[in-house]
Write a protein that holds these residues in place. Structure first.
Motif, short mmCIF file in Angstrom:
data_model
loop_
_atom_site.label_atom_id
_atom_site.label_comp_id
_atom_site.label_asym_id
_atom_site.label_seq_id
_atom_site.Cartn_x
_atom_site.Cartn_y
_atom_site.Cartn_z
N VAL A 297 47.93 33.84 50.29
CA VAL A 297 48.82 33.05 51.16
C VAL A 297 50.25 33.58 51.04
O VAL A 297 50.95 33.82 52.04
N ALA A 298 50.69 33.80 49.80
CA ALA A 298 52.06 34.29 49.57
C ALA A 298 52.27 35.65 50.23
O ALA A 298 53.30 35.92 50.84
N ARG A 299 51.25 36.50 50.11
CA ARG A 299 51.36 37.84 50.69
C ARG A 299 51.54 37.74 52.21
O ARG A 299 52.33 38.45 52.80
N ARG A 300 50.80 36.85 52.86
CA ARG A 300 50.93 36.74 54.31
C ARG A 300 52.32 36.20 54.69
O ARG A 300 52.94 36.65 55.64
N TYR A 301 52.82 35.24 53.91
CA TYR A 301 54.20 34.79 54.15
C TYR A 301 55.16 35.97 54.04
O TYR A 301 56.05 36.15 54.87
#
Ligand code: XIL
Length: 375
Positions: A297-301
């Protein structure tokens, strides 16, 4: 994210989890800033951005969450209460009590407020569908007049039209079908903007759309349709000030940062600002392992915001919720029967209000923009 990065970030995350709700500011990373600078709102401000969230009844039912919203945000928007079907579920007579309560909260917290959304061909109540075309036309004008005049001077912006496009409806121009479009054709859009500007000359008027970040057939269809609409509205001197891009990110679909940044630049070239209006990450396609999922999730943000925030016209980042406790994906998961086994984790804070990697990814994207020369 490299292997080393991942370990480094994981270590920092360890410092973040399990915090008491009262210690957000004190315990966030990077002691280089004062406690107050450690909010997403403050870090966004240094990057020339507003940061906020949608709010609904949780802000008056859950004081700890309300404190988090006050602490982290510099702008707010309703999730539901100002929508047509929430104001007028059964007939013309509007009930403003829910909407009023949200606006009161925002004003008490000194948060500029965005109204969402005046006209949307989705979620139109049945009683409207039973009206004749000319009755629908009159209702469109009357709705905008009543609501926008009532809150004139109190709204930072209005989403005047939400989600104009729906390629699966197979209409010429890819327009979304629904009561307003069916009665007035695509002209409902221009009409709504002119009407809203007359009712509140000060509010920023927003055209809000979904799916533009997707690098698949849907994204490739909606992006040019939206850009073309924006061009035509601006050429006709329609009072359109901002394009809102929802950004419900879906890691199951490809994202091309260069394509997206170019798209934002071409919108900006039409003389509009850009707000990212409904940012979250649908984690349903990611690993069942909680740590891997949070990292994904963090990577996509990070990928998305790095591309989007390289564009100077982007002036606001608004998350569709702050804590996983109050995400709309919980309702979707409940309906799908998956809530118990796999509660969604799409937002910056976990259900116990501890910041996650997603928080760090968003904060770091703001910091990177603050350091860059885009402003
Ligand atoms: C969602 C709300 O978050 C939910 O509570 C509600 O049940 C349905 O609508 N795009 C939009 C928002 O423009 O209005 C939607 O909000 C999410 C998708």
């Amino acid at each position: 994210m490299t292997g080393t990065d991942k370990v480094g970030r994981w270590d920092r995350r360890q410092a973040l989890v399990g915090l008491g709700a009262s210690s957000f500011s004190a315990a966030l990373p990077q002691p280089a800033f004062s406690a107050n600078d450690q909010t997403l709102g403050a870090r966004a401000a240094r990057a020339g951005l507003m940061f906020g969230t949608c709010i609904e009844q949780e802000v008056y039912e859950d004081p700890v969450y309300a404190a988090l919203v006050r602490e982290q945000c510099t702008i707010a928007v309703n999730a539901n209460a100002f929508k047509f079907d929430w104001l007028r579920p059964t007939g013309r007579q509007a009930d403003f009590s829910g909407a009023e309560r949200l606006l009161d909260f925002a004003e008490d917290a000194s948060l500029p407020f965005r109204g969402h959304a005046l006209v949307w061909n989705d979620w139109v109540p049945d009683w409207v569908k039973a009206l004749s075309k000319s009755e629908v036309e009159t209702l469109l004008d009357a709705h905008i007049d009543e609501v926008v005049i009532r809150y004139s001077g109190r709204m930072q912006s209005w989403d005047v039209v939400n989600e104009p496009f729906a390629p699966w409806d197979n209409q010429p121009g890819q327009y979304r079908k629904g009561a307003w479009y069916d009665a007035l054709g695509p002209g409902y859009i221009e009409r709504a903007f002119r009407r809203a500007a007359a009712a509140d000359p000060k509010a920023r008027l927003v055209l809000n759309e979904a799916f533009c970040e997707r690098d698949d057939d849907l994204g490739r269809t909606v992006r040019p349709a939206l850009l073309d609409l924006v061009k035509r509205l601006k050429d006709a001197d329609v009072p359109l000030h901002v394009v809102g891009l929802q950004a419900h990110l879906q890691p199951q679909f490809a994202f091309d940062d260069a394509v997206y940044a170019r798209f934002l630049e071409s919108l900006a070239a039409e003389g509009v600002d850009i707000y990212l209006t409904e940012l979250d990450v649908d984690d349903s396609s990611l690993s069942a392992d909680l740590n891997e999922r949070d990292a994904g999730v963090a990577r996509r943000y990070a990928d998305f915001l790095t591309a989007a925030l390289s564009v100077a016209a982007v002036k606001a980042v608004i998350a569709w919720g702050l804590s996983d406790k109050y995400t709309w994906y919980r309702d979707l998961a409940r309906t799908a029967g998956t809530l118990k086994q796999r509660p969604p984790r799409p937002l910056a804070y976990d259900p116990a209000f501890a910041p996650k990697w997603a928080w760090i990814a968003i904060a770091e994207a703001f910091d990177a923009r603050a350091k860059s020369v885009v402003r």
